[in-house]
Design an enzyme around this catalytic site. Structure first.
Site, PDB file in Angstrom:
ATOM      1  CG  ASN A  68      -1.031  26.915  58.961  1.00  6.36           C
ATOM      2  OD1 ASN A  68      -0.291  26.659  59.909  1.00  6.36           O
ATOM      3  ND2 ASN A  68      -0.845  27.968  58.177  1.00  6.36           N
ATOM      4  CD1 TRP A  69      -3.791  22.860  63.528  1.00  9.14           C
ATOM      5  CD2 TRP A  69      -2.749  22.042  65.333  1.00  9.14           C
ATOM      6  NE1 TRP A  69      -4.336  21.633  63.808  1.00  9.14           N
ATOM      7  CE2 TRP A  69      -3.712  21.098  64.908  1.00  9.14           C
ATOM      8  CE3 TRP A  69      -1.961  21.746  66.450  1.00  9.14           C
ATOM      9  CZ2 TRP A  69      -3.918  19.886  65.568  1.00  9.14           C
ATOM     10  CZ3 TRP A  69      -2.158  20.530  67.108  1.00  9.14           C
ATOM     11  CH2 TRP A  69      -3.135  19.618  66.669  1.00  9.14           C
ATOM     12  CE  LYS A  70      -2.468  30.719  59.768  1.00  6.00           C
ATOM     13  NZ  LYS A  70      -2.887  31.968  59.163  1.00  6.00           N
ATOM     14  CG  HIS A 127       1.456  30.580  55.315  1.00  3.60           C
ATOM     15  ND1 HIS A 127       1.247  31.850  55.792  1.00  3.60           N
ATOM     16  CD2 HIS A 127       0.259  29.944  55.394  1.00  3.60           C
ATOM     17  CE1 HIS A 127      -0.023  31.969  56.155  1.00  3.60           C
ATOM     18  NE2 HIS A 127      -0.645  30.822  55.922  1.00  3.60           N
ATOM     19  CD  GLU A 183       0.268  33.687  58.762  1.00  7.94           C
ATOM     20  OE1 GLU A 183       0.690  32.678  59.345  1.00  7.94           O
ATOM     21  OE2 GLU A 183      -0.959  33.938  58.634  1.00  7.94           O
ATOM     22  CD  GLU A 231      -3.180  29.728  52.662  1.00  5.97           C
ATOM     23  OE1 GLU A 231      -4.007  29.133  53.354  1.00  5.97           O
ATOM     24  OE2 GLU A 231      -2.119  30.165  53.120  1.00  5.97           O
ATOM     25  N   GLY A 251      -6.968  35.110  57.840  1.00  5.65           N
ATOM     26  CA  GLY A 251      -7.194  35.568  59.208  1.00  5.65           C
ATOM     27  C   GLY A 251      -8.024  36.837  59.303  1.00  5.65           C
ATOM     28  CB  SER A 273     -11.504  33.952  56.066  1.00  7.68           C
ATOM     29  OG  SER A 273     -10.646  34.872  56.698  1.00  7.68           O
ATOM     30  N   GLY A 284      -6.750  27.797  58.545  1.00  7.42           N
ATOM     31  CA  GLY A 284      -5.976  28.350  59.658  1.00  7.42           C
ATOM     32  C   GLY A 284      -6.812  28.368  60.931  1.00  7.42           C
ATOM     33  N   GLY A 285      -7.380  29.528  61.239  1.00  3.22           N
ATOM     34  CA  GLY A 285      -8.119  29.736  62.491  1.00  3.22           C
ATOM     35  C   GLY A 285      -9.127  28.634  62.808  1.00  3.22           C
TER      36      GLY A 285
END
Ligand code: PGA
Length: 251
Positions: free
Chosen positions: A9-11, A96, A98, A168, A174, A214, A235-236
């Protein structure tokens, strides 16, 4: 045996050029490895076509990070499931944390998005997970049960079969604080119990449940080794080609 998935997930990150470099580098590295997991990249909307072009050469899927709850028409700024499918997109992240938090996406909206995805044959990657105060209060199972029930349990068995779930925990996203492999396993097993109650054991056994929060090259192996964990939503660590491919290898 369930096939594992690793989805990146590149966000809302990267320029167009950075995105092209990243997808190219990921494919180059994947090419040198034997990877059994299904690999999916989820770039921002404007880079999806770039990714689907590359995906044709490499053996990866492409997911969107969002979709409209509406079918088509006068919904300025929205992107429909049909548009995504017409570009070769195969998956879509829905719910998600977010989006729940910053864009007020509630159960009703998420149900509509899940329905749109399935109607157009996009695989939903439906995210659930509790916030830190909810875990501290011991209500994490209740929160996740409510999210799974309200978001997905209106589906009939055939539809539900096509859904991928991602657990998640919000406190792990994150933050660098990962759920322990046992915490992930415990929640994944609980979600599978809910699915068994609603759809029966065969459906529950066939459902993919990814872990996200994470997850990185240093902890993926231990988390993915748990029997209830069918890969990860990353993610990151998914916007660093070497690290992402290393995670894919561990699934
Ligand atoms: P993270 O994000 O890996 O950066 O914690 C995971 C996600 O939000 O899907």
């Amino acid at each position: 045996m369930r096939k594992k998935i690793v989805a990146g997930n590149w966000k809302m990150n990267l320029s167009f050029q950075d995105a092209e470099d990243l997808v190219e580098h990921i494919l180059e590295l994947l090419d040198k490895e034997t990877i059994t997991a299904e690999v999916i990249v989820c770039p921002p909307y404007p880079y999806l076509e770039l990714a689907t072009d590359y995906a044709e050469e490499g053996n990866i899927g492409v997911g969107a990070q969002n979709l409209s709850p509406f079918d088509a028409g006068a919904y300025t700024g929205e992107v429909s499931a049909a548009m995504l499918v017409s570009m070769g997109v195969t998956h879509c992240i829905i719910g998600h944390s977010e989006r729940r938090k910053y864009f007020n996406e509630d159960d009703k909206m998420l149900t509509a998005k899940v329905n749109q995805a399935l109607k157009h044959k996009l695989t939903p990657i439906f995210c659930v997970g509790e916030a830190l105060p909810e875990r501290q209060a011991g209500s994490h199972f209740d929160v996740v049960r409510s999210q799974v029930r309200h978001g997905l349990f209106h589906l009939d068995t055939d539809e539900f079969h096509k859904v991928v779930i991602a657990y998640e925990p919000v406190w792990a996203i994150g933050t660098g604080v990962t759920a322990t492999p046992d915490q992930a396993q415990e929640m994944h097993a609980y979600i599978r119990t809910l699915i068994t109650e609603r759809y029966g054991k065969d459906v529950a056994d066939a459902t993919l449940i990814l872990y996200g929060g994470s997850c990185n090259a240093a902890n993926a192996e231990e988390i993915f080794a748990k029997p209830g964990v069918d890969g990860g939503l990353i993610g990151g660590a998914s916007i660093k080609a070497e690290e992402f491919v290393s995670i894919c290898k561990q699934a």
